[in-house]
Design an enzyme around this catalytic site. Structure first.
Site, PDB file in Angstrom:
ATOM      1  N   LEU A 285       0.169  -2.883   8.848  1.00  0.00           N
ATOM      2  CA  LEU A 285      -0.402  -1.743   8.117  1.00  0.00           C
ATOM      3  C   LEU A 285      -1.636  -2.136   7.304  1.00  0.00           C
ATOM      4  O   LEU A 285      -2.328  -1.263   6.785  1.00  0.00           O
ATOM      5  CB  LEU A 285       0.657  -1.152   7.160  1.00  0.00           C
ATOM      6  CG  LEU A 285       1.523  -0.005   7.700  1.00  0.00           C
ATOM      7  CD1 LEU A 285       2.258  -0.392   8.963  1.00  0.00           C
ATOM      8  CD2 LEU A 285       2.530   0.438   6.644  1.00  0.00           C
TER       9      LEU A 285
ATOM     10  N   GLY B 275       0.829  -1.212   0.000  1.00  0.00           N
ATOM     11  CA  GLY B 275       0.000   0.000   0.000  1.00  0.00           C
ATOM     12  C   GLY B 275       0.860   1.257   0.000  1.00  0.00           C
ATOM     13  O   GLY B 275       2.092   1.186  -0.116  1.00  0.00           O
ATOM     14  N   PHE B 276       0.195   2.372   0.132  1.00  0.00           N
ATOM     15  CA  PHE B 276       0.890   3.663   0.059  1.00  0.00           C
ATOM     16  C   PHE B 276       1.976   3.801   1.139  1.00  0.00           C
ATOM     17  O   PHE B 276       3.168   3.917   0.828  1.00  0.00           O
ATOM     18  CB  PHE B 276      -0.152   4.784   0.164  1.00  0.00           C
ATOM     19  CG  PHE B 276       0.405   6.130   0.482  1.00  0.00           C
ATOM     20  CD1 PHE B 276       1.403   6.698  -0.308  1.00  0.00           C
ATOM     21  CD2 PHE B 276      -0.071   6.843   1.577  1.00  0.00           C
ATOM     22  CE1 PHE B 276       1.914   7.952  -0.012  1.00  0.00           C
ATOM     23  CE2 PHE B 276       0.432   8.097   1.875  1.00  0.00           C
ATOM     24  CZ  PHE B 276       1.435   8.647   1.085  1.00  0.00           C
ATOM     25  N   ILE B 277       1.575   3.717   2.409  1.00  0.00           N
ATOM     26  CA  ILE B 277       2.564   3.904   3.478  1.00  0.00           C
ATOM     27  C   ILE B 277       3.520   2.716   3.509  1.00  0.00           C
ATOM     28  O   ILE B 277       4.734   2.872   3.657  1.00  0.00           O
ATOM     29  CB  ILE B 277       1.864   4.127   4.840  1.00  0.00           C
ATOM     30  CG1 ILE B 277       1.070   5.442   4.782  1.00  0.00           C
ATOM     31  CG2 ILE B 277       2.882   4.164   5.970  1.00  0.00           C
ATOM     32  CD1 ILE B 277       0.311   5.805   6.051  1.00  0.00           C
TER      33      ILE B 277
ATOM     34  N   TYR C  74     -14.863   3.143  10.635  1.00  0.00           N
ATOM     35  CA  TYR C  74     -13.403   3.051  10.494  1.00  0.00           C
ATOM     36  C   TYR C  74     -12.730   3.409  11.813  1.00  0.00           C
ATOM     37  O   TYR C  74     -11.867   2.684  12.311  1.00  0.00           O
ATOM     38  CB  TYR C  74     -12.938   3.974   9.363  1.00  0.00           C
ATOM     39  CG  TYR C  74     -11.446   3.995   9.192  1.00  0.00           C
ATOM     40  CD1 TYR C  74     -10.771   2.872   8.726  1.00  0.00           C
ATOM     41  CD2 TYR C  74     -10.701   5.138   9.492  1.00  0.00           C
ATOM     42  CE1 TYR C  74      -9.386   2.885   8.564  1.00  0.00           C
ATOM     43  CE2 TYR C  74      -9.324   5.162   9.330  1.00  0.00           C
ATOM     44  CZ  TYR C  74      -8.675   4.038   8.869  1.00  0.00           C
ATOM     45  OH  TYR C  74      -7.315   4.059   8.712  1.00  0.00           O
TER      46      TYR C  74
ATOM     47  N   LYS D  81     -10.482   0.769  14.129  1.00  0.00           N
ATOM     48  CA  LYS D  81      -9.088   0.991  14.524  1.00  0.00           C
ATOM     49  C   LYS D  81      -8.953   1.065  16.042  1.00  0.00           C
ATOM     50  O   LYS D  81      -7.957   0.627  16.613  1.00  0.00           O
ATOM     51  CB  LYS D  81      -8.546   2.265  13.871  1.00  0.00           C
ATOM     52  CG  LYS D  81      -8.228   2.077  12.391  1.00  0.00           C
ATOM     53  CD  LYS D  81      -7.027   1.150  12.208  1.00  0.00           C
ATOM     54  CE  LYS D  81      -6.559   1.070  10.784  1.00  0.00           C
ATOM     55  NZ  LYS D  81      -5.358   0.223  10.628  1.00  0.00           N
TER      56      LYS D  81
END
Ligand code: UDP
Length: 318
Positions: A73, A10-12, A146, A150
């Protein structure tokens, strides 16, 4: 050190992989989606991609057994998912996290859990320090699924820590940079970017006075890596972000200015973009002192500089 990054494609995760490889670590990523964001790393002798998900407990178990640290992640992220597919958000973010913690506990592996500024909800007392309250809306508003997913992940982390598992939590604040998302989807910067590159008006929701603290991805992954590589962070939560606040209207103006695009600004109603299952957050600002003091993070990349790099990257990809 051998390291596993779930959601490493993914992005991170892709930026974290890059950083950890540069620090001479061996990086395994578990990634069910595409590998486009790590294609420049494929073939690296210390990088391995496993195309699977944290929902596959056998694969997860075999990977966790081989590493020393797990950066968890993998998650379903993005407002379009919170309002479009809350089941998947809750299933992956809650049950997937539980799978990771269970495997890490079995082998005694240190975990860094990627959480979010969304856990604070719309707490009006700003800036938010790590032990501040969570202020959320009704469960009828899908947006909060969301944040809740989390927060459940964080509770699971602390529950496992009580049983002896070393865990550190990082809460990201609007991270952006190259490879963020596809144009036009995901987060505000990629939505504006698509509009900008086509010379269309940038759609600012409401009056655009709502703020975010946009944090450049290289700063975010340096902080995350340090959280994992410094065992003394065990048990801590870290806000990962800049405390420089930017309104969405100013972001739109800055992106137009930096890019030299002919785009204008168009004000739109929230319902036109997200329907009625959404509730915006007026301001979101971290207290970033703990990140600076305990994760060794100095000055952060200014928004203008980070945006220039991001716009350049998206242009080169378009
Ligand atoms: N936003 C906007 N125009 C759009 C999409 C989003 O003005 O076309 C605003 C949205 O209302 C929010 C901010 O941009 O205030 C950031 O939205 P994003 O989806 O990036 O994530 P958030 O920070 O709310 O989680």
């Amino acid at each position: 050190m051998k390291i596993l990054i779930t959601g490493g494609g993914g992005f991170i995760g892709s930026h974290l992989s890059e950083l950890l490889l540069a620090q001479d670590h061996e990086v395994f990523i578990l990634e069910p989606g595409g590998t486009a964001k790590v294609r420049h790393l494929i073939g690296h002798p210390r990088f391995r991609v496993v195309r699977d998900s944290v929902m596959n407990v056998e694969i997860l178990d075999s990977l966790v057994a081989q590493v020393e640290i797990v950066f968890h992640l993998a998650a379903v992220v993005g407002v379009e998912h919170y309002v479009g597919d809350p089941y998947e958000v809750l299933n992956v973010n809650v049950n997937g996290t539980q799978n990771v913690l269970k495997a890490a506990f079995k082998y005694g592996r240190r975990v860094v859990f990627s959480s979010t500024s969304e856990v604070y909800g719309r707490n009006p007392k700003l800036p938010w320090s790590e032990d501040d309250d969570r202020v959320l809306g009704s469960t009828r508003i899908d947006r909060w699924c969301y944040s809740t997913s989390k927060a459940v992940g964080e509770h699971f982390c602390f529950a496992y820590r009580k049983l002896g598992l070393p865990v550190t939590i990082v809460r990201f604040f609007n991270i952006y940079g190259p490879r963020l998302d596809k144009l036009d989807v995901g987060r505000i910067i990629t939505i504006f970017m698509g509009q900008l590159l086509r010379g269309e008006p940038l759609t600012v929701i409401g009056d655009g006075k709502q703020t975010r603290c946009f944090t450049y991805v290289t700063d975010a992954v340096t902080a995350t890596a340090n959280a994992g590589l410094r065992p003394e962070t065990d048990g801590a939560i870290f806000n990962i972000g800049t405390d420089v606040e930017t309104s969405i209207l100013d972001l739109a103006k800055l992106m137009i200015e930096i890019s030299g695009s002919s785009s204008t600004i168009k004000f739109v109603r929230q319902e036109e973009v997200y329907g009625s299952s959404y509730e915006d957050i007026g301001r979101r600002v971290p207290d970033a002192r703990r990140m600076h003091e305990r994760l060794g993070i100095g000055e952060l990349v200014p928004l203008r500089e980070g945006l220039a790099k991001t716009i350049e990257w998206f242009r080169s990809e378009a």
